[in-house]
Design a protein around this motif. Sequence first.
Motif, short mmCIF file in Angstrom:
data_model
loop_
_atom_site.label_atom_id
_atom_site.label_comp_id
_atom_site.label_asym_id
_atom_site.label_seq_id
_atom_site.Cartn_x
_atom_site.Cartn_y
_atom_site.Cartn_z
N ARG A 41 0.83 -1.22 0.00
CA ARG A 41 0.00 0.00 0.00
C ARG A 41 0.86 1.26 0.00
NH1 ARG A 41 -2.27 4.28 0.29
NH2 ARG A 41 -4.12 4.79 1.53
N VAL A 42 1.96 1.22 0.74
CA VAL A 42 2.83 2.38 0.86
C VAL A 42 3.45 2.75 -0.49
CG1 VAL A 42 5.01 3.21 1.86
CG2 VAL A 42 3.30 2.11 3.31
N VAL A 43 3.75 1.74 -1.29
CA VAL A 43 4.37 2.00 -2.60
C VAL A 43 3.55 2.98 -3.42
CG1 VAL A 43 5.00 0.92 -4.80
CG2 VAL A 43 5.59 -0.20 -2.64
N MET A 44 2.22 2.96 -3.26
CA MET A 44 1.35 3.83 -4.05
C MET A 44 1.47 5.30 -3.65
SD MET A 44 0.27 1.56 -6.00
CE MET A 44 -0.76 2.61 -7.01
N LEU A 45 2.13 5.57 -2.52
CA LEU A 45 2.32 6.97 -2.13
C LEU A 45 3.24 7.71 -3.10
CD1 LEU A 45 2.75 6.69 1.74
CD2 LEU A 45 0.77 7.55 0.50
N PHE A 46 4.18 7.00 -3.71
CA PHE A 46 5.13 7.66 -4.61
C PHE A 46 4.45 8.20 -5.86
CE2 PHE A 46 7.67 4.80 -1.97
CZ PHE A 46 8.62 5.70 -1.48
N PRO A 47 3.64 7.38 -6.57
CA PRO A 47 2.92 7.98 -7.69
C PRO A 47 1.89 9.03 -7.25
CG PRO A 47 2.23 5.70 -7.36
CD PRO A 47 3.44 5.92 -6.53
N ALA A 48 1.32 8.88 -6.03
CA ALA A 48 0.38 9.88 -5.53
C ALA A 48 1.07 11.23 -5.36
CB ALA A 48 -0.23 9.42 -4.21
N TRP A 49 2.25 11.21 -4.77
CA TRP A 49 3.00 12.46 -4.59
C TRP A 49 3.37 13.07 -5.94
CZ3 TRP A 49 8.10 13.48 -6.11
CH2 TRP A 49 8.58 14.73 -5.70
N ALA B 194 -7.63 11.61 -7.82
CA ALA B 194 -6.59 10.72 -8.34
C ALA B 194 -5.80 10.08 -7.21
CB ALA B 194 -5.66 11.50 -9.26
N ILE B 195 -5.54 10.84 -6.15
CA ILE B 195 -4.82 10.30 -4.99
C ILE B 195 -5.65 9.21 -4.32
CG2 ILE B 195 -3.91 10.91 -2.71
CD1 ILE B 195 -3.21 13.66 -3.86
N VAL B 196 -6.95 9.43 -4.21
CA VAL B 196 -7.83 8.43 -3.59
C VAL B 196 -7.86 7.15 -4.42
CG1 VAL B 196 -10.21 7.93 -2.90
CG2 VAL B 196 -9.23 10.19 -2.46
N TRP B 197 -7.95 7.26 -5.74
CA TRP B 197 -7.98 6.07 -6.60
C TRP B 197 -6.70 5.25 -6.47
CZ3 TRP B 197 -10.17 9.06 -11.42
CH2 TRP B 197 -11.56 9.20 -11.27
N LEU B 198 -5.57 5.93 -6.40
CA LEU B 198 -4.30 5.21 -6.22
C LEU B 198 -4.27 4.48 -4.88
CD1 LEU B 198 -1.77 7.81 -7.66
CD2 LEU B 198 -2.25 5.54 -8.59
N ALA B 199 -4.82 5.11 -3.86
CA ALA B 199 -4.88 4.48 -2.55
C ALA B 199 -5.74 3.22 -2.59
CB ALA B 199 -5.43 5.46 -1.52
N ILE B 200 -6.85 3.26 -3.32
CA ILE B 200 -7.73 2.09 -3.45
C ILE B 200 -6.99 0.93 -4.12
CG2 ILE B 200 -9.76 1.22 -4.68
CD1 ILE B 200 -11.09 3.93 -4.10
N ILE B 201 -6.25 1.22 -5.15
CA ILE B 201 -5.46 0.18 -5.82
C ILE B 201 -4.46 -0.45 -4.84
CG2 ILE B 201 -3.73 -0.26 -7.62
CD1 ILE B 201 -5.09 1.98 -9.25
#
Length: 470
Positions: free
Chosen positions: A356-364, A375-382
């Motif tokens: 789950r943490v890995v998705m923080l990098f594309p979110a940032w 978009a940040i929320v959708w990445l978190a769901i993935i």
Amino acid sequence: MFKSAILILSGNASTSILLFARNLLVARLVSVEDYGIAATFAISMAIVEMMSTLGLQSLIVQDREGDDPALQAGLQGFHLLRSVFSGAVLFGISQPLANLLGIPNVAWAYQVLAVVPVLRGFIHFDIYRMHRSMVFLPSVLSTSGPALVAVLTIWPLYRLFGDYRVMLYSVLVQGFTLMIVSHLLARRSYRLALDGTVVRRALLFGWPLLINNILLLAIFQGEKLIVGSELGLEPLAIFAMGMTLTLTPTLLFSKSLQSFMLPQLSAVKDDEKQFRYLANVALEASLFFSVILVLGFVFLGAPVVNFLLGSKYDALVPFLTWLAILQALRGFKTGSSVVAVSQAKTENAMVSNAIRVVMLFPAWYMATLGYSLMAIVWLAIIGEFLGYVASLVLLKYRIGLRMRKSVLPILCAFAILVLAATTTFQPFGSGLMAELLTAGALITLLLVCFLTMKDLHRYGREQFLQKVTG
């Protein structure tokens, strides 16, 4: 057993509702920007707490020698040492954190908050040890009582300060009250010891939980830091309130399930058949509660936000269903986590949360490019979806849990999430008839999902019969 479950759930519910009420009161009383600042206090507290938490409260329940006074004294001594360290870290990072969030003049508030971890360091572990005997009232009172006091202080503090300091001093009062109540409700005298053997045992048990908590810190607070630093304090306030609305019931259930199921699973961890049965109960309960959470926000989210928060939080409404789906996926993992901890496989949650943490990098990265909060929320769901899949794989191959019974409940639960997600695009059109069709489809899927949860049915029947005959 049934009475214990009701006590745990009602106690945790009252605590969650009270702290949620505190957040709502502060949000209604102060400006959106001031609430954004108040939300950063939770971030700063989480940074130090999660970076130093070793699951000592779970160890005293899970360990075979948990009733030993020497072990308890050693855990309490180690906990105090850890808490003083946490307070020192929070004090040290206060100015850099305030600078990162663009509010350098608020650094003093984070320094004041450094007192709270130290206060919590003096908590009496007897309230957790009594869980071994399925005695939960002391721990329930030690959380709900301070939460009530924290709420009661809001209005006087608002009259005195009228800004984000309301939240600051409410948190301080809550921490002090928690420390006092835990001692008043303890059965044993309070002892502190620094025993190298106990410290090693705690570190062996807790190091995966420590890393997992650092990952949880990144999950729960990382996105808030991204939003606050890249999008501003007002978007942070909207996002933080949305997370509070959806995460509060999720955490309530997670804490209740762990308190109730961990002693039972730990007691039968060497009995393969009984352990497998109770593990399935935990997994199915996690699925069922989580999908109910999603349906609640699909049907009631918008009117609840308008009623509780008023028009200044209208921008939150489009995010509610997506945030509920995000927290449901996190709730799915609760059962897996409790089952793993009962077998001292504390690394399982660490691995699933790392994904789950890995998705923080594309979110940032997307936030820096100007993408929206959605978009940040959708990445978190993935990320949460992939983490849940990983948690099931780990249960199968590290604990040997057979997953055959879980296939249908899982498929039904995901069908509910998919349909709930499509409601944001109005698949049946708009108007009353479309809303009725959507509601009917979701409720039908919920009933089908529940019918597939055979071990949960059996457990419910057994507990009901025990209550009637006992």
